[in-house]
Design a protein around this motif. Sequence first.
Motif, PDB file in Angstrom:
ATOM      1  N   ALA A  54      32.638  33.051  -3.520  1.00  0.00           N
ATOM      2  CA  ALA A  54      34.016  32.564  -3.606  1.00  0.00           C
ATOM      3  C   ALA A  54      34.507  32.541  -5.045  1.00  0.00           C
ATOM      4  O   ALA A  54      35.671  32.836  -5.324  1.00  0.00           O
ATOM      5  CB  ALA A  54      34.109  31.168  -2.999  1.00  0.00           C
ATOM      6  N   ALA A  55      33.606  32.198  -5.970  1.00  0.00           N
ATOM      7  CA  ALA A  55      33.992  32.163  -7.386  1.00  0.00           C
ATOM      8  C   ALA A  55      34.359  33.544  -7.893  1.00  0.00           C
ATOM      9  O   ALA A  55      35.218  33.695  -8.762  1.00  0.00           O
ATOM     10  CB  ALA A  55      32.854  31.583  -8.214  1.00  0.00           C
ATOM     11  N   ARG A  56      33.694  34.571  -7.336  1.00  0.00           N
ATOM     12  CA  ARG A  56      33.996  35.944  -7.769  1.00  0.00           C
ATOM     13  C   ARG A  56      35.277  36.462  -7.117  1.00  0.00           C
ATOM     14  O   ARG A  56      36.080  37.141  -7.752  1.00  0.00           O
ATOM     15  CB  ARG A  56      32.829  36.872  -7.412  1.00  0.00           C
ATOM     16  CG  ARG A  56      31.557  36.599  -8.200  1.00  0.00           C
ATOM     17  CD  ARG A  56      30.561  37.737  -8.019  1.00  0.00           C
ATOM     18  NE  ARG A  56      29.292  37.452  -8.650  1.00  0.00           N
ATOM     19  CZ  ARG A  56      28.223  37.024  -8.011  1.00  0.00           C
ATOM     20  NH1 ARG A  56      28.274  36.839  -6.715  1.00  0.00           N
ATOM     21  NH2 ARG A  56      27.090  36.777  -8.656  1.00  0.00           N
ATOM     22  N   THR A  57      35.439  36.160  -5.848  1.00  0.00           N
ATOM     23  CA  THR A  57      36.599  36.700  -5.133  1.00  0.00           C
ATOM     24  C   THR A  57      37.858  35.887  -5.368  1.00  0.00           C
ATOM     25  O   THR A  57      38.963  36.419  -5.304  1.00  0.00           O
ATOM     26  CB  THR A  57      36.322  36.759  -3.622  1.00  0.00           C
ATOM     27  OG1 THR A  57      36.008  35.441  -3.142  1.00  0.00           O
ATOM     28  CG2 THR A  57      35.159  37.692  -3.325  1.00  0.00           C
ATOM     29  N   ARG A  58      37.685  34.566  -5.616  1.00  0.00           N
ATOM     30  CA  ARG A  58      38.824  33.688  -5.903  1.00  0.00           C
ATOM     31  C   ARG A  58      38.519  32.879  -7.152  1.00  0.00           C
ATOM     32  O   ARG A  58      38.308  31.666  -7.103  1.00  0.00           O
ATOM     33  CB  ARG A  58      39.077  32.750  -4.713  1.00  0.00           C
ATOM     34  CG  ARG A  58      39.510  33.440  -3.446  1.00  0.00           C
ATOM     35  CD  ARG A  58      40.950  33.936  -3.547  1.00  0.00           C
ATOM     36  NE  ARG A  58      41.866  32.818  -3.707  1.00  0.00           N
ATOM     37  CZ  ARG A  58      42.316  32.075  -2.693  1.00  0.00           C
ATOM     38  NH1 ARG A  58      41.922  32.311  -1.453  1.00  0.00           N
ATOM     39  NH2 ARG A  58      43.164  31.085  -2.909  1.00  0.00           N
ATOM     40  N   PRO A  59      38.433  33.512  -8.324  1.00  0.00           N
ATOM     41  CA  PRO A  59      37.995  32.826  -9.538  1.00  0.00           C
ATOM     42  C   PRO A  59      38.882  31.667  -9.959  1.00  0.00           C
ATOM     43  O   PRO A  59      38.438  30.785 -10.691  1.00  0.00           O
ATOM     44  CB  PRO A  59      38.023  33.930 -10.601  1.00  0.00           C
ATOM     45  CG  PRO A  59      38.983  34.946 -10.072  1.00  0.00           C
ATOM     46  CD  PRO A  59      38.789  34.917  -8.580  1.00  0.00           C
TER      47      PRO A  59
END
Length: 232
Positions: free
Chosen positions: A90-95
């Motif tokens: 999630a951090a990568r796709t929605r930073p």
Amino acid sequence: MASILSIAEVAAMIGDPARANMLFTLKDSGAASAGDLTRSANVAPSTASEHLAKMTEAGLIAVTRSGRNRYYRLTTERVADVLEGLEKVAARTRPDGPETLRNDEATLHARGCGDHISGRLGVGLAEALIGNGTLRHGQGGLTVSDTGRIALNDLGVDVSTLESAPRKLLALCHDWSEDAFHLGGSLAGALLQNFVSRDWVRRNRGSHTVLVTPTGAAAFKKRFGIAYRVTA
């Protein structure tokens, strides 16, 4: 290998926002009461009970009794690993985190994560307590130093009492907005409760935001060396 249907069922179980809040609270704290989990999910007690029953039946969480109280835990480390994996994806796709929080500066500065502080204030507090020697890294994770026990006791936080409870004393929680770590566990919960009682911070009803008062801003600077702006 598990069937696709089973995988989808588990994913759907975790995917509900209220249940996800509960699961991540348990990942961060080790154990929590039904009341703690109800507050972290921001749902009615009856709704929380339904979610807890479903997750228990699905094998994601387990419940133990201590006197009149019931405490919930993740069943295995594998469940925690799954949650951490989802958090990283999630951090990568929605930073930038959830859409509704992108422009909420007060929430980015300080917010509740279960019963403890996250955001810039939470990360700063963790760094300060480790930096001044109150907490130290050991083979088993974070521990409270002897001088730290004295300092926390002076603040009004009794570490010995917290250690006798079933909940994990200390944990490090990854903070999505800071890409760093804030404190979790019973000590972090006791600190937030202490700060609220001193009117250093105020919980914002209907929101995860934690507001810092002028008294709190001065206290955080004096006690922890944290320069923090007033938001209350």
